[in-house]
Design an enzyme around this catalytic site. Structure first.
Site, short mmCIF file in Angstrom:
data_model
loop_
_atom_site.label_atom_id
_atom_site.label_comp_id
_atom_site.label_asym_id
_atom_site.label_seq_id
_atom_site.Cartn_x
_atom_site.Cartn_y
_atom_site.Cartn_z
N GLY A 76 4.63 41.69 -33.29
CA GLY A 76 4.29 40.29 -33.50
C GLY A 76 4.65 39.44 -32.29
O GLY A 76 3.90 38.54 -31.91
N ASN A 158 9.81 32.15 -41.55
CA ASN A 158 10.54 33.37 -41.88
C ASN A 158 11.86 33.11 -42.60
O ASN A 158 12.33 33.92 -43.38
CB ASN A 158 10.78 34.20 -40.61
CG ASN A 158 11.25 33.37 -39.45
OD1 ASN A 158 10.56 32.44 -39.01
ND2 ASN A 158 12.44 33.68 -38.95
N GLN A 186 4.69 36.27 -41.18
CA GLN A 186 5.29 36.29 -42.52
C GLN A 186 4.25 36.08 -43.62
O GLN A 186 4.49 36.45 -44.77
CB GLN A 186 6.39 35.23 -42.65
CG GLN A 186 7.65 35.54 -41.87
CD GLN A 186 8.40 36.78 -42.39
OE1 GLN A 186 8.19 37.24 -43.50
NE2 GLN A 186 9.26 37.32 -41.55
N SER A 206 2.27 41.26 -37.62
CA SER A 206 3.16 42.35 -37.22
C SER A 206 3.23 43.40 -38.31
O SER A 206 3.28 43.07 -39.50
CB SER A 206 4.57 41.80 -36.95
OG SER A 206 5.48 42.86 -36.77
N GLY A 207 3.26 44.68 -37.90
CA GLY A 207 3.26 45.77 -38.87
C GLY A 207 4.50 45.85 -39.73
O GLY A 207 4.42 46.03 -40.94
N HIS A 208 5.68 45.70 -39.10
CA HIS A 208 6.90 46.02 -39.85
C HIS A 208 7.29 44.97 -40.87
O HIS A 208 8.24 45.16 -41.61
CB HIS A 208 8.06 46.35 -38.90
CG HIS A 208 8.69 45.18 -38.22
ND1 HIS A 208 9.90 44.66 -38.64
CD2 HIS A 208 8.31 44.43 -37.16
CE1 HIS A 208 10.23 43.65 -37.84
NE2 HIS A 208 9.29 43.49 -36.94
N THR A 244 -3.17 53.21 -23.27
CA THR A 244 -3.72 54.12 -24.27
C THR A 244 -3.22 53.71 -25.65
O THR A 244 -2.03 53.44 -25.84
CB THR A 244 -3.31 55.56 -23.94
OG1 THR A 244 -3.79 55.85 -22.62
CG2 THR A 244 -3.92 56.55 -24.92
N CYS A 332 17.29 37.32 -35.80
CA CYS A 332 17.36 37.16 -34.35
C CYS A 332 18.51 36.24 -33.95
O CYS A 332 18.90 36.21 -32.79
CB CYS A 332 16.05 36.61 -33.83
SG CYS A 332 14.65 37.46 -34.54
C1 LIG Z 1 9.32 39.01 -37.32
C2 LIG Z 1 8.55 37.84 -36.85
C3 LIG Z 1 7.97 37.81 -35.58
C4 LIG Z 1 8.14 38.92 -34.56
O1 LIG Z 1 7.51 40.11 -34.95
P1 LIG Z 1 8.00 41.47 -34.23
O2 LIG Z 1 6.98 42.46 -34.64
O3 LIG Z 1 9.35 41.75 -34.77
O4 LIG Z 1 8.00 41.21 -32.78
C5 LIG Z 1 7.24 36.70 -35.20
N1 LIG Z 1 7.09 35.67 -36.04
C6 LIG Z 1 7.63 35.65 -37.28
C7 LIG Z 1 7.40 34.47 -38.16
C8 LIG Z 1 8.38 36.73 -37.72
O5 LIG Z 1 8.93 36.69 -38.93
#
Ligand SMILES: *Cc1c(COP(=O)(O)O)cnc(C)c1O
Length: 391
Positions: A76, A158, A186, A206-208, A244, A332
């Site tokens: 993200g 977040n 989010q 973002s994937g995670h 890649t 963070c």
């Molecule tokens: C977690 C988060 C990000 C960053 O995503 P990453 O994949 O961890 O770099 C950016 N913006 C928000 C609102 C997030 O919660």
């Protein structure tokens, strides 16, 4: 102490989520024998390319986009960086301006501040939110917005889960010829997003945060968006992002987005009910508890509660002892002594801002997670309050 996900009550899904078993299963073949390069001419690579393109379609579908508008990134943060830096590079020398909110994730906040300091002449405005963490679209009215202005506003916060009025803001920005980016990291998978119905130009996910692994993200750019790439090199991703392709993770993100679409209803019914129950019971049973953030316009999975005069970190340590994982503000900023910039921007008084705890759910949470937390918290609060130097 609990060290694996199966042993703990995991209520920190805004920090990261478990990889869905279906996602892992979809990825494994691409970490094993399907290792072809999607850019190769032979079928061994071509089949891989078709799977990558199907994943792109699933990511696009989650936000109502067309597949060819999706660029895979490493996270993200990279997607946010690409939007802000890509915009600035194209508007260099044209008096570019960036307008954000005071509660953006560091991926936007620190990127914008870096660009302000790095590019002489870039103006940056961080617009205020109210005491409930909400922004009113009218704050844009007295801002200068033109073709060299980028407005970047997060879809959902977040820390508090507050959902911004993105459509109203985007409409105001487009009327005046500006460019609109949203950090939807989010929001994606928790609330419906349709870029065909909201006049956005760019979006990050973002994937995670939605049950894919860490280290994969996506950026959406409306067709024709004039954005300079962050990473130069080969022609991958339409020239927007060289390197890649991270095939197994792209496959995982595609599967996760497909699951997120299917689970959007559950997120807004069962998960929301779990969150509401935890929130109701903690506010009733813990002394000095107060909700942070707009009570209505919020993600269904997030609650942020302050416990007057208690150190948030101390609560987290006691929760950890009880096998419960939650968070104070954003992952963070954990470890710094300052209250989070989000709480500060909301004007939360110091003795509340320092004690804010975020509980964030996912579809993997159960009733028992709420029950155990409701059982543990009042005692932790009473014990810490009796030790508090404030009283
Ligand atoms: C977690 C988060 C990000 C960053 O995503 P990453 O994949 O961890 O770099 C950016 N913006 C928000 C609102 C997030 O919660």
């Amino acid at each position: 102490m609990a060290e694996t996900g199966s042993e703990i009550v995991y209520l920190d899904n805004n920090a990261t989520t478990r990889v869905a078993p279906e996602v892992l299963e979809a990825m494994l073949p691409f970490l094993a024998d399907r290792y072809g390069n999607p850019s190769s001419m032979y079928r061994f690579g071509g089949t891989v390319r078709r799977h990558v393109e199907r994943a792109r379609e699933h990511v696009a579908a989650l936000i109502g986009a067309d597949a060819d508008e999706i660029v895979f990134t490493s996270c993200g943060s990279e997607s946010d960086n690409m939007a802000l830096k890509g915009f600035c590079r194209k508007h260099r020398g044209l008096h570019p301006r960036i307008i954000t909110s005071a509660v953006e994730h560091p991926a936007v906040r620190n990127t914008a501040r870096f660009l302000r300091d790095d590019m002489g002449g870039l103006e940056l405005a961080e617009l205020p939110v109210d005491g409930e963490g909400m922004i009113t679209p009218e704050v844009l009215d007295n801002q200068h917005i033109g073709p060299h202005t980028l407005v970047s506003m997060m879809w959902a916060n977040n820390e508090t889960g507050v959902v911004f009025p993105i459509r109203e803001m985007a409409e105001k920005v487009k009327e005046r010829g500006g460019i609109f980016h949203t950090d939807a990291v989010q929001a994606a998978g928790k609330v419906p997003i349709n870029v065909k119905e909201v006049p956005l130009d760019m979006l990050a996910l973002s994937g995670h945060k939605l049950h894919a692994p860490k280290g994969i993200g996506a950026a959406w750019f409306r067709r024709g968006a004039d954005i300079a790439p962050l990473i130069h090199g080969g022609h991958q991703e339409g020239g927007y992002r060289a390197g890649t392709e991270n095939v197994p993770y792209i496959i995982g993100l595609g599967r996760a987005c497909e699951l997120a679409m299917e689970r959007l209803d559950e997120e807004n019914t069962r998960v929301r009910a779990l969150r509401d129950r935890l929130e109701r019971e903690l506010l009733a049973k813990c002394t000095g508890a107060k909700l942070n953030g707009h009570p209505g316009r919020r993600l269904p999975n997030t609650t942020n509660i302050s416990f007057e005069n208690i150190e948030g970190e101390a609560i987290l340590l006691h929760l950890d002892e009880a096998g419960i994982a939650a968070s104070s503000g954003s992952a963070c900023t954990t470890g710094s002594l300052e209250p989070s910039h989000v709480m500060m921007a909301m004007g939360i008084p110091y003795n509340y801002a320092h004690s804010s705890i975020r509980f964030s759910f996912s579809v993997y949470n159960r009733d028992s997670d709420v029950e155990l937390t409701v059982l543990a918290m009042p005692g932790i609060v009473d014990k810490l309050r009796s030790l508090s130097p404030f009283v």
